[in-house]
Design a protein around this motif. Sequence first.
Motif, mmCIF file in Angstrom:
data_model
loop_
_atom_site.group_PDB
_atom_site.id
_atom_site.type_symbol
_atom_site.label_atom_id
_atom_site.label_comp_id
_atom_site.label_asym_id
_atom_site.label_seq_id
_atom_site.Cartn_x
_atom_site.Cartn_y
_atom_site.Cartn_z
ATOM 1 N N GLY A 1 -2.866 -0.031 -1.101
ATOM 2 C CA GLY A 1 -3.443 -1.259 -0.583
ATOM 3 C C GLY A 1 -3.931 -1.081 0.847
ATOM 4 N N ILE A 2 -4.437 -2.157 1.418
ATOM 5 C CA ILE A 2 -4.940 -2.169 2.789
ATOM 6 C C ILE A 2 -3.996 -2.981 3.675
ATOM 7 N N LEU A 3 -3.628 -2.415 4.827
ATOM 8 C CA LEU A 3 -2.966 -3.169 5.884
ATOM 9 C C LEU A 3 -3.968 -3.239 7.030
ATOM 10 N N LEU A 4 -4.564 -4.407 7.210
ATOM 11 C CA LEU A 4 -5.598 -4.598 8.221
ATOM 12 C C LEU A 4 -4.961 -5.201 9.458
ATOM 13 N N SER A 5 -4.978 -4.459 10.559
ATOM 14 C CA SER A 5 -4.321 -4.923 11.786
ATOM 15 C C SER A 5 -5.351 -5.154 12.881
ATOM 16 N N GLY A 6 -5.003 -6.023 13.811
ATOM 17 C CA GLY A 6 -5.891 -6.317 14.920
ATOM 18 C C GLY A 6 -5.424 -7.552 15.661
ATOM 19 N N PRO A 7 -5.970 -7.791 16.840
ATOM 20 C CA PRO A 7 -5.533 -8.934 17.652
ATOM 21 C C PRO A 7 -5.902 -10.268 17.023
ATOM 22 N N ASN B 1 -1.660 -9.827 -7.905
ATOM 23 C CA ASN B 1 -2.288 -9.189 -6.748
ATOM 24 C C ASN B 1 -2.346 -10.157 -5.571
ATOM 25 N N PHE B 2 -1.817 -9.723 -4.430
ATOM 26 C CA PHE B 2 -1.777 -10.569 -3.243
ATOM 27 C C PHE B 2 -2.235 -9.809 -2.010
ATOM 28 N N CYS B 3 -2.787 -10.573 -1.068
ATOM 29 C CA CYS B 3 -2.953 -10.120 0.304
ATOM 30 C C CYS B 3 -2.107 -11.046 1.157
ATOM 31 N N PHE B 4 -1.073 -10.510 1.779
ATOM 32 C CA PHE B 4 -0.161 -11.307 2.598
ATOM 33 C C PHE B 4 -0.748 -11.426 4.002
ATOM 34 N N ASP B 5 -1.132 -12.639 4.355
ATOM 35 C CA ASP B 5 -1.880 -12.885 5.578
ATOM 36 C C ASP B 5 -0.951 -13.203 6.743
ATOM 37 N N ASP B 6 -1.280 -12.647 7.909
ATOM 38 C CA ASP B 6 -0.486 -12.856 9.134
ATOM 39 C C ASP B 6 0.950 -12.395 8.950
ATOM 40 N N MET B 7 1.104 -11.206 8.442
ATOM 41 C CA MET B 7 2.439 -10.663 8.203
ATOM 42 C C MET B 7 3.113 -10.324 9.531
ATOM 43 N N LEU C 1 9.817 -4.942 -0.586
ATOM 44 C CA LEU C 1 10.688 -4.001 -1.304
ATOM 45 C C LEU C 1 10.498 -4.118 -2.812
ATOM 46 N N SER C 2 10.391 -5.356 -3.297
ATOM 47 C CA SER C 2 10.174 -5.566 -4.737
ATOM 48 C C SER C 2 8.832 -4.993 -5.173
ATOM 49 N N ARG C 3 7.805 -5.239 -4.367
ATOM 50 C CA ARG C 3 6.469 -4.771 -4.726
ATOM 51 C C ARG C 3 6.342 -3.249 -4.600
ATOM 52 N N TYR C 4 7.138 -2.660 -3.738
ATOM 53 C CA TYR C 4 7.118 -1.199 -3.627
ATOM 54 C C TYR C 4 7.595 -0.559 -4.929
ATOM 55 N N GLU C 5 8.624 -1.134 -5.525
ATOM 56 C CA GLU C 5 9.105 -0.590 -6.797
ATOM 57 C C GLU C 5 8.020 -0.685 -7.870
ATOM 58 N N LEU C 6 7.295 -1.800 -7.884
ATOM 59 C CA LEU C 6 6.199 -1.945 -8.848
ATOM 60 C C LEU C 6 5.043 -1.004 -8.522
ATOM 61 N N PHE C 7 4.816 -0.759 -7.242
ATOM 62 C CA PHE C 7 3.794 0.199 -6.836
ATOM 63 C C PHE C 7 4.103 1.582 -7.395
ATOM 64 N N LEU C 8 5.358 1.988 -7.330
ATOM 65 C CA LEU C 8 5.750 3.289 -7.868
ATOM 66 C C LEU C 8 5.613 3.330 -9.384
ATOM 67 N N GLN C 9 5.940 2.215 -10.037
ATOM 68 C CA GLN C 9 5.947 2.188 -11.498
ATOM 69 C C GLN C 9 4.565 1.968 -12.102
ATOM 70 N N THR C 10 3.762 1.116 -11.458
ATOM 71 C CA THR C 10 2.509 0.668 -12.085
ATOM 72 C C THR C 10 1.283 0.791 -11.181
ATOM 73 N N ASN C 11 1.455 1.365 -9.977
ATOM 74 C CA ASN C 11 0.359 1.442 -8.996
ATOM 75 C C ASN C 11 -0.137 0.061 -8.558
ATOM 76 N N LYS D 1 -1.171 -2.791 -6.323
ATOM 77 C CA LYS D 1 -1.622 -2.813 -4.938
ATOM 78 C C LYS D 1 -1.149 -4.082 -4.231
ATOM 79 N N THR D 2 -0.810 -3.912 -2.980
ATOM 80 C CA THR D 2 -0.516 -5.029 -2.094
ATOM 81 C C THR D 2 -1.377 -4.866 -0.849
ATOM 82 N N HIS D 3 -2.028 -5.942 -0.411
ATOM 83 C CA HIS D 3 -2.785 -5.931 0.832
ATOM 84 C C HIS D 3 -2.095 -6.852 1.836
ATOM 85 N N ALA D 4 -2.412 -6.662 3.115
ATOM 86 C CA ALA D 4 -1.826 -7.527 4.135
ATOM 87 C C ALA D 4 -2.673 -7.470 5.407
#
Length: 218
Positions: free
Chosen positions: A81-87, A137-143, A164-174, A176-179
């Motif tokens: 997934g994408i982790l988009l950071s910035g001010p 599929n989610f993009c978690f905003d303002d994490m 943590l929950s989504r990481y396990e699914l990432f390993l099992q099923t690929n 994606k999580t964005h934030a």
Amino acid sequence: MANPSSIIEDGIEYSLGNFDGTKIVYDFPKILVFLEAKGKILFGQHFKIYEEDKNVLFKLCNYYIKDQNYCEKFEMDPEKGILLSGPVGCGKTSMMKLLRYLVPHQRNYVVMPCRNIVFAFNHLGYKTIEDYGDSSNFCFDDMGVEPIGRHYGRDCNVIGEILLSRYELFLQTNLKTHATTNLSAYELEDLYGLRVRSRMKNMFNLVAFDEKIKDKRK
């Protein structure tokens, strides 16, 4: 037959490149024309793509269209997934909402503010973690700026548990999580702990705006 290299919005056809019969050869300037037009539809006529944003946007566009050469050049894994950071105010949320429309054939994601998730947890409890830790599929905003969750007097780092929950699914099923986040990697580690931070490195491609970029809301 619809042209796979173009998208129609409000009756106007926007070309994104050329279709050679087997694949789309994308053209970034044409993509920018479409994204600015779509942005005006989504966010209002004041929306514009700034010159200072184009480097970040170029990386993200190549990620979304899965251009193998550019993904390798930018050290991005299209399976993560994408982790988009910035001010604050640099346009992270708008960009993640907008880019969903570049590849309409791909599975879409919902952009959800992290503070709203925590408020839901405070009301509904641990079912909220199950709901957002599932295969949607989610993009978690303002994490990272959300409050600590509290349900029946028990504190919970809600977003950390969901990751943590989504990481396990990432390993099992690929899955994606964005934030998006305003925080640095070190600040995220302080907030969520080393265990979550180490998993985030495996789940996300980090794409960052310049720290000196202006606040577009002012």
